[in-house]
Scaffold this active site. Structure first.
Site, PDB file in Angstrom:
ATOM      1  N   GLU A   1       0.781  -1.145   0.086  1.00 52.29           N
ATOM      2  CA  GLU A   1      -0.089   0.024   0.205  1.00 52.29           C
ATOM      3  C   GLU A   1       0.811   1.225   0.068  1.00 52.29           C
ATOM      4  O   GLU A   1       0.324   2.577   0.425  1.00 52.29           O
ATOM      5  CB  GLU A   1      -0.744   0.062   1.264  1.00 52.29           C
ATOM      6  CG  GLU A   1      -0.243   0.106   2.611  1.00 52.29           C
ATOM      7  CD  GLU A   1       0.217  -1.120   3.095  1.00 52.29           C
ATOM      8  OE1 GLU A   1       0.332  -1.161   4.371  1.00 52.29           O
ATOM      9  OE2 GLU A   1       0.187  -2.149   2.616  1.00 52.29           O
ATOM     10  N   ASN A   2       2.013   1.245  -0.589  1.00 48.36           N
ATOM     11  CA  ASN A   2       2.809   2.619  -0.607  1.00 48.36           C
ATOM     12  C   ASN A   2       1.899   3.854  -0.910  1.00 48.36           C
ATOM     13  O   ASN A   2       1.147   3.596  -1.788  1.00 48.36           O
ATOM     14  CB  ASN A   2       4.029   2.491  -1.670  1.00 48.36           C
ATOM     15  CG  ASN A   2       4.468   1.345  -1.566  1.00 48.36           C
ATOM     16  OD1 ASN A   2       5.226   0.869  -0.704  1.00 48.36           O
ATOM     17  ND2 ASN A   2       4.547   0.623  -2.733  1.00 48.36           N
TER      18      ASN A   2
ATOM     19  N   GLU B   1      -6.069  -2.518  -0.053  1.00 47.33           N
ATOM     20  CA  GLU B   1      -4.511  -1.521  -0.350  1.00 47.33           C
ATOM     21  C   GLU B   1      -5.110  -0.012  -0.405  1.00 47.33           C
ATOM     22  O   GLU B   1      -4.484   0.939   0.264  1.00 47.33           O
ATOM     23  CB  GLU B   1      -3.943  -1.710  -1.785  1.00 47.33           C
ATOM     24  CG  GLU B   1      -3.260  -3.119  -1.865  1.00 47.33           C
ATOM     25  CD  GLU B   1      -2.534  -3.692  -0.848  1.00 47.33           C
ATOM     26  OE1 GLU B   1      -1.848  -2.960   0.430  1.00 47.33           O
ATOM     27  OE2 GLU B   1      -2.481  -4.724  -0.409  1.00 47.33           O
TER      28      GLU B   1
END
Length: 912
Positions: free
Chosen positions: A312-313, A346
């Site tokens: 999930e940056n 995410e």
């Protein structure tokens, strides 16, 4: 991060032993093998708080040919306490120079770099004291673009013209940002980031934020410097950058956020489904949390070599190709659903995890459990036709209960120290039990107060860090209920209760007597101090099976409740919707009254599923007989629901694997064919008008089950369709490929395997390659199994997919299990070097050994890993050894009665 497996290999997760004395004897066996207690934790200290970052200005120049990178870091830092050294995290990086310049003062050059490799730290020593105040830390360094799928690493891909090239990509969670640049790599040490990448001008360069400048690099006309906007305050594990060749599709969400999906070159079309899901999901979360998405853009990108499902940056979410790309013609229904769930998971993290971050890895469950719950809420909003909440019970709830019944489970909240311990908790407890208790909590509070509490929590802690207690406080304030008191019983102690219930008719009312005890995989709990839970319990009756007639909070070991106006002929059921995280054991009279509700479908699907799953687990625990469960399974003859069949199928798969250790394996296959052939005949091979998503999933499941069991008509039709597919006469629909491939391989020969390997080589889509890889292990003969295992480690299989090939062999047959275990031992060095500390090593071990059912195998597995340590898989190894002993006990206890029952059925099929 999404680490959940994209497939279920029916294994043996946690069968159970019988009476109390057997239970304690089994525990003594666990202790004698040294399986009942985790090893001591390694000593570990968090970074000192005397110096901390305010902003990282980071410039990286990756070399995509030599697989190295150069880096320059200029960090605005705050010295909080005078010191002559700065301690940071650093791994696999060589620092060339380092200096610190106090604001408005002379630069001080570091005189020594002391690397503590074991703890992944570096100490920069300075010749004079750094006084309190702000300043600039400058570090020049070099590193390697590794091939371990962590840190800043290289990912291999093939261009449309067939040339092999490499992209440079990142995976930092949990503790691998330190492999890309020296940093304070702890979630609570947040800062802003100004990132620049120096890259070949024909490559795409991406990071968390939007590009603000792109200019030629002075030293080389083929290179450009790409600058990105400053990030909000964020944790290091959420930083990301990608350099490679990609196409994209884009849209704007109704909130005005630019959404892009990046795909391999030439495959932009395959990004459209994920784009549509993402564009619907962002506004859904904004409305649900009542907090806007804080960045100007979000990119979703498919990475060829990628260990997890996705990561999930913030603003740049990375995915496995199979978790993001959908080909309208060649993707199956389950792939669409998987992509929708992973995108939902995410994007939830963009708020819950990124905007508000856990203070330390002990609270990882809060991140992952929450995202694993709300992904279903989101998919239910986008695709109501998926009936996704029923699927949650089979995919997450029961999976968590299987693991959590073991002596070697762990509480949801685990005290974590050394980085090697963090990877261990990316498991079904953090994700699936976490999601299940949040689902129970949401049901207990109600949606309105839950949303209100979530908004209070996110608003109060945005751009900061929080602990589990902070969320409980917000939800308590919103609902007025004792959230912390209730939830601490679920997160701070491992396991869950078995609720025993019996009923008595008292005039027009029904008196229920309830008692709770810890549910154990090895039979009834026999310890002195039995743990207790505060259990939200719902009770329904046949008057309205979809409505809770009574809701109570069971906060003591035993209690009685009276249901008013329940007629003697009405059934009573606990745990409406299978929402409470407990198992139920009914008195025989109560159970008898519930069983007709399975046949006539008056029990709702999720309750039919829960009832069957509870009975199966009670049989594995030796609390009831397995034969009783087989009789109940036969009552599902009229069952229309996909998820109910899916859970039934998984449990029969577990039983089949157990009975592969006997000489009556064929009899259980006959039972499978008897149970599944009526629904198989009703469904047929081809979709009918008006059918939808769930019908396609059910058809694939049923045909695969019948084909694997050797159902004659299914096998013949599968061979015919496979031949037409291979010859190009009639291409198989995507939903039929897995069952057909599995069937022809299971009952095929070397020629069949060669054809499958050829299809694999020709496949342009990773989904199709994975589909084939997962079924190769079904091949029957020992020499062909060896060929599949060799293929697993070849260049033809992506590194992250080797695990599912070997796991497929282990789950395919008794011989396959032995061959896979031997292969792992023979190739351990290569496999361990490939996956090292990541969770893939745990998954490989689990898939490969937990199907054994002989006591001495537990000792063999334990001995192997004592001489070949895998620190991040220690808990998994303990769980697998425990499962092997439990399987052996189940087999000894019930094999003979199962055999007699199956023979009796055969002798008098009409009365079975």
């Amino acid at each position: 991060m999404d680490c959940s497996p994209t497939f279920c290999v029916p294994g043996l997760w946690n069968p159970f032993t019988i009476f109390c004395n057997r239970s304690s004897r089994r525990r003594r066996r666990l202790h004698s093998l040294g399986l009942a207690a985790m090893p001591e934790k390694r000593p570990f200290e968090r970074l000192p708080a005397d110096v901390s970052p305010i902003n990282y200005s980071l410039c990286l120049k990756p070399d995509l040919l030599d697989f190295t990178f150069e880096g320059k870091l200029e960090a605005a830092a705050q010295v909080r306490q005078a010191t002559n050294q700065i301690v940071m995290n650093c791994a696999d990086i060589d620092i060339i120079t380092a200096s610190y310049a106090p604001e408005g003062d002379e630069e001080i050059h570091a005189t020594g770099f002391n690397y503590q490799n074991e703890d992944e730290k570096v100490t920069l020593s300075f010749p004079s004291i750094l006084q309190t105040g702000t300043g600039t830390l400058k570090i020049d360094f070099v590193g390697e673009l590794n091939d371990k799928m962590k840190g800043f690493y290289r990912s291999k891909y093939t261009t449309p013209s067939g040339e092999v090239r490499y992209a440079a990509v990142t995976q930092f969670e949990a503790t691998d940002a330190r492999r890309a640049f020296p940093c304070w790599d702890e979630p609570a040490i947040k800062a802003t980031f100004d990132i620049s990448l120096i890259v070949p001008k024909d490559r795409v360069a991406l990071s968390n934020m939007n590009v603000i400048d792109r200019k030629p690099y002075p030293d080389d006309e083929n290179v450009v410097e790409v600058k990105f906007a400053r990030t909000p305050v964020m944790s290091t594990y959420l930083v990301a950058f990608v350099v490679g060749e990609y196409d994209f599709v884009e849209t704007r969400s109704k909130d005005g956020v630019c959404v892009r999906v990046y795909t391999p070159v030439g495959k932009a079309e395959q990004g459209k489904f994920a784009l549509e899901v993402a564009a619907k999901t962002l506004p859904f979360y904004k409305d649900y949390f009542n907090v806007p998405y804080p960045l100007p853009k979000i990119d979703l990108i498919a990475i060829a070599d990628f260990a997890a499902g996705a990561m999930e940056n913030w603003g740049l979410v990375t995915y496995r190709e199979t978790a993001l790309l959908i080909d309208p013609k060649n993707s199956c229904s389950s792939s669409r659903q998987w992509v929708a769930l992973v995108v939902g998971h995410e994007l939830a993290h963009q708020w819950f995890g990124n905007l508000v971050t856990m203070e330390w890895w002990t609270h990882l469950w809060l991140n992952e459990g929450f995202a694993s719950w709300i992904e279903y809420l989101c998919v239910d909003h986008c695709f109501p036709e998926y009936d996704i909440w029923t699927q949650f019970v089979s995919a997450d709830y029961t999976r968590a209960q299987e693991l959590d019944a073991l002596d070697n489970s762990h509480p949801i909240e685990v005290s974590v120290g050394h980085p090697s311990e963090v990877d261990e908790i990316f498991d079904a407890i953090s994700y699936s039990k976490g999601a299940s208790v949040i689902r129970m909590l949401h049901d207990y509070i109600g949606d309105k107060d839950f949303k209100k509490g979530m908004n209070m929590y996110l608003t109060k802690f945005q751009q900061k860090n929080a602990a589990t207690e902070d969320l409980w406080e917000s939800l308590e304030n919103a609902s007025g209920k004792p959230i912390a008191a209730v939830m601490n019983t679920w997160t701070k102690q491992m396991g869950f209760p078995l609720i025993y219930v019996e009923a008595e008719q008292v005039e027009d009312d029904r008196l229920l007597r309830l008692s709770q005890r810890k549910f154990c995989a090895s039979g009834p709990y026999v310890g002195e101090d039995c743990p207790q839970w505060m259990v939200p319990i719902t009770i329904s009756t046949s008057e309205d099976p979809n409505l809770a007639k009574l809701k109570i909070l069971m906060d003591k070991p035993e209690m009685s409740v009276v249901l008013k106006n329940v007629k003697p002929d009405q059934w009573v059921k606990l745990n409406l919707g299978t929402v409470g995280f407990y198992r139920t054991q009914y008195s025989s009279a109560m159970l008898e009254s519930l069983l007709p509700g399975i046949r006539d479908l008056s029990l709702p699907p999720v309750d039919r599923l829960g009832l069957q799953n509870d009975l199966f687990s009670l049989a594995r625990a030796g609390i009831i007989s397995t034969v009783e469960v087989l009789k109940v399974m036969e009552a599902f003859v009229n069952e229309p629901n996909y998820t109910v069949w899916s859970d039934l199928s998984c449990n029969l798969g577990i039983l089949s694997t157990l009975l592969s250790h006997t000489d009556f394996y064929e009899e259980i296959q006959e039972f499978v064919k008897d149970v599944f052939s009526p629904i198989g005949e009703r469904l047929g091979w081809d979709p009918k008008p008006g059918e939808g998503h769930l019908d396609a999933l059910l058809r694939g499941l049923v045909l695969g089950k019948l084909g694997k069991a050797g159902h004659k008509a299914t096998l013949e039709e599968a061979r015919r369709r496979f031949k037409d597919h291979v010859e190009g006469k009639q291409i198989l629909s995507a939903d039929l490929r897995s069952p057909v491939y599995l069937t022809v391989l299971k009952h095929g020969d070397g020629t069949t395997l060669d054809i499958m390997l050829k299809l694999h080589k020709q496949a342009d889509m990773q989904e199709e390659k994975n589909r084939i890889e997962r079924v190769l292990g079904a091949t029957p003969s020992p020499e062909l199994i060896q060929k599949v295992l060799t293929f697993a480690l070849s260049e033809e299989v992506r590194p992250q997919d080797t695990v599912s090939v070997i796991g497929g062999v282990a789950g395919g047959s008794k011989h396959g299990r032995k061959a896979a275990w031997k292969f792992i031992k023979d190739n351990w060095e290569e496999l361990y070097n490939r996956y090292q500390g990541g969770f893939l090593i745990s998954r490989l071990i689990k898939l490969s050994v937990e199907g054994f059912a002989v006591d001495k195998m537990a000792g063999e597995v334990k001995a192997f890993f004592e001489s070949h340590p895998a620190p991040s898989a220690e808990r998994t190894i303990q769980q697998c050894c425990e499962n092997i002993l439990l399987n052996a006990a189940w087999l000894k206890r019930d094999a003979e009665s199962i055999h007699q029952y199956l023979l009796q059925r055969k002798a008098s099929p009409a009365t079975a």
